[in-house]
Design a protein around this motif. Structure first.
Motif, short mmCIF file in Angstrom:
data_model
loop_
_atom_site.label_atom_id
_atom_site.label_comp_id
_atom_site.label_asym_id
_atom_site.label_seq_id
_atom_site.Cartn_x
_atom_site.Cartn_y
_atom_site.Cartn_z
N SER A 41 40.75 46.55 33.02
CA SER A 41 40.55 48.01 33.11
C SER A 41 41.49 48.63 34.12
O SER A 41 41.99 49.74 33.93
CB SER A 41 39.10 48.32 33.50
OG SER A 41 38.21 47.80 32.54
N GLN A 85 35.49 52.45 29.09
CA GLN A 85 34.61 51.30 28.84
C GLN A 85 33.18 51.73 28.53
O GLN A 85 32.53 51.16 27.68
CB GLN A 85 34.65 50.35 30.05
CG GLN A 85 34.10 48.98 29.74
CD GLN A 85 34.52 47.93 30.78
OE1 GLN A 85 35.35 48.17 31.63
NE2 GLN A 85 33.94 46.76 30.69
N ASP A 162 39.36 50.68 25.96
CA ASP A 162 38.76 49.71 26.86
C ASP A 162 37.52 49.14 26.17
O ASP A 162 36.49 49.78 26.08
CB ASP A 162 38.39 50.33 28.20
CG ASP A 162 38.25 49.28 29.29
OD1 ASP A 162 38.05 48.11 28.95
OD2 ASP A 162 38.35 49.63 30.48
N GLU A 163 37.65 47.95 25.66
CA GLU A 163 36.60 47.24 24.96
C GLU A 163 35.96 48.08 23.84
O GLU A 163 34.79 48.43 23.91
CB GLU A 163 35.52 46.78 25.96
CG GLU A 163 36.18 46.00 27.08
CD GLU A 163 35.23 45.13 27.85
OE1 GLU A 163 34.03 45.14 27.54
OE2 GLU A 163 35.71 44.41 28.74
MG LIG Z 1 36.88 46.53 32.30
#
Ligand SMILES: [Mg+2]
Ligand SMILES: Nc1ncnc2c1ncn2[C@@H]1O[C@H](COP(=O)(O)OP(=O)(O)OP(=O)(O)O)[C@@H](O)[C@H]1O
Lengths: 257, 272
Positions: A41, A85, A162-163
């Motif tokens: 991140s 995220q 992010d993910e």
């Molecule tokens: Mg992260």
């Protein structure tokens, strides 16, 4: 397109990024994997200047975003769509208003156009009929997908994820993978994807980089990535039972090779 | 344009007490500077107050600030007036001057107690809510998301709150002062035997317009202070839920102290 030149970042005594250099090509899907807390991140945040490197520079095209301020920074950021995220939805706005927010604030589109665009994007992430719900009424996976819809609503040409698939069921995860892949093929979008999900990393990635302790320990095409000699990469692959190519291949990678 | 999203900061452990103290002084100055810059930006942004994009949020903030605090403010104001009347009335009775509670209550409410009480209530209710709200937004990366979308958090979040508190604090102060005067009148009538007409006549005859203006001016300043302190504390939140709690507490404490000090300074400057 996105270039890190010897980027080093300290958080107090700790070195969270250690001399990271990368060069992400236009139209590439670049995947970053790594253990929790490795610095994925943090890397992503450097790309949009939410963090500034202590040493080194980050370039977007020819401009150093790590040095930009004011209007220049704004112009650079305009090229991006970012999925955070946790989704980062505004709690007091409905889902529809959240997705419409960049359009409302940054463009002169009419309400009807905005409505149409928002519906189109929500459909792309398999979310229909939640327009009027509030983020607090949604599940984690749904929030993430609303965040994704908001990230792509301005049709940016660089998207940072992010993910994107963590917390999603396998079917929706694959749909998101396909969405990322389709945007690359049809719109030549450059994507940077942080993920824990090796399956999606291998199936969408043009190149995969593994970060460990703030350092890039492997950067390769999927086919080479799984053959990596690096012990850490091996253990990472083994933990997800990915040992041979056939498991993940779906036959859409010729374009990358 | 001021960047709101801050990078985490780390300091080496201070060498000694003095070092710690010096650092705290410097950090306080820096934070005050940042808060003032943000205030400047928010004041400039007030020109968007009636723009189509901001209007719903501005109206919402007016509602939250004005209407929702009305209940508490009413009760506190009436009792403040009653206490003032009783307290001064009992003393004045010794000299047979009970009727002068009119002006005593009127002037203290308008100039001191009205703005003071209203500001304290607003700092504790509206201000703390602002700090908690913005702090939560920082922690969940919503502020970062706004900045990445090039949507300025100051225009979107601070300006509506500033507009609401700047305008509603004087209005609520006036309302509180009037209720206080009524409360004083009731005590005068029931406890001290001062008739309502005599009380009102005394209050209106000896109070000056200046008392009203000074009170409203104070309220205006308090409103701005509460907003900026709360917004700044909220935006400076770090470290998750614990941080939100700390930001809220800090915002209330700093607002209370500043209201006291600035209130004194204004009275002092204008009544020398
Ligand atoms: Mg992260
Ligand atoms: N705001 C912050 N303050 C202090 N340390 C931080 C902060 N953000 C990140 N870190 C530290 O930097 C390191 C890298 O964090 P990062 O968020 O990049 O991890 P990650 O690879 O994204 O992990 P995950 O997969 O769990 O999201 C972590 O060890 C974390 O402790």
């Amino acid at each position: 397109m996105i270039r890190f030149e010897h980027v080093t970042k300290y958080f107090g005594e700790r070195t969270v990024l250690d001399d990271v250099s990368l060069d992400i090509e236009p139209g590439e899907t670049f995947v970053i994997v790594g253990f929790s807390g490795a610095g994925k991140s943090v890397t992503l945040k450097h790309i949009i200047r939410l963090l500034t490197p202590d040493l080194g520079r980050v370039y977007i095209g020819a401009e150093a975003i790590s040095e930009a301020t004011g209007r220049d920074l704004e112009l650079l950021r305009e090229q991006f769509g970012v999925l955070f995220q946790g989704g980062a939805l505004l709690e007091w706005l409905s889902v529809g208003e959240n997705v419409a927010l960049p359009l409302r604030e940054r463009t002169a589109m009419t309400d009807a156009e905005i409505e149409r665009r928002v519906q189109e994007k929500l459909k792309l992430v398999n979310l229909e009929g939640v327009m009027d719900a509030h983020p607090s009424e949604l599940s984690g996976g749904m929030r993430k997908r609303v965040g994704l819809a908001r990230a792509i609503v301005m049709n940016p040409h660089i998207i940072l994820y992010d993910e994107p698939t963590s917390g999603l069921d396998p079917v929706t995860s694959r749909a998101i993978d396909q969405l990322i892949e389709r945007m690359r093929q049809e719109l030549n979008v450059t994507s940077v994807v942080v993920t824990h999900d090796l399956f999606s990393a291998l199936s969408i990635g043009g190149r995969i980089a593994m970060i460990s302790d703030g350092r890039i320990i492997e950067m390769a095409k999927p086919a080479d990535f799984i053959k990596s000699k690096n012990e850490v990469v091996k253990s990472f692959l083994d933990a997800q039972y990915i040992t041979k190519r056939g498991v993940w291949e779906r036959g859409n990678h010729e374009t990358h090779e | 344009m001021v960047m709101i999203t801050r990078e985490p900061e780390f300091f080496p452990p201070p060498i000694n007490r003095l070092g710690q103290f010096g650092r705290n002084v410097l950090l306080t100055c820096r934070n005050a500077g940042r808060a003032l810059l943000m205030l400047g930006e928010a004041l400039l942004d007030l020109r968007f107050m009636f723009s189509q994009r901001s209007r719903p949020e501005v109206l919402h903030q007016f509602y939250v600030t004005g209407i929702k605090s009305l209940g508490v403010i009413s009760v506190v104001a009436i009792f403040t007036g009653m206490i003032l009347a009783l307290q001064t009335g009992l003393e004045l009775r010794k000299f047979g001057q009970e009727v002068n509670i009119g002006v005593a209550v009127m002037v203290s409410m308008l100039r001191e107690m009205g703005p003071f009480m209203t500001a304290l209530i607003l700092a504790a209710s509206v201000g703390s809510a602002i700090a908690a709200e913005l702090g939560t937004m920082v922690v969940s990366e919503e502020i970062a998301a706004l900045e990445v979308m090039s949507i300025r958090p100051v225009r979107m979040l601070v300006m509506p709150r500033l507009a609401a508190l700047m305008i509603m604090t004087p209005i609520l102060t006036f309302y509180a002062s009037m209720l206080g005067v009524i409360g004083g009148g009731i005590v005068g009538l029931t406890q001290l035997g001062v008739s309502i007409p005599a009380y009102m006549d005394n209050a209106v005859r000896y109070a000056e317009n200046k008392d009203l203006y000074v009170g409203l001016f104070k309220a205006f300043v308090f409103g701005i202070m509460i907003t900026i302190i709360a917004c700044h504390q909220g935006f400076s939140t770090t470290e998750g839920a614990v941080g939100v709690g700390r930001a809220t507490r800090q915002s209330v404490i700093i607002s209370f102290l500043s209201i006291l000090v600035v209130g004194y300074i204004i009275t002092r400057l204008l009544y020398e």
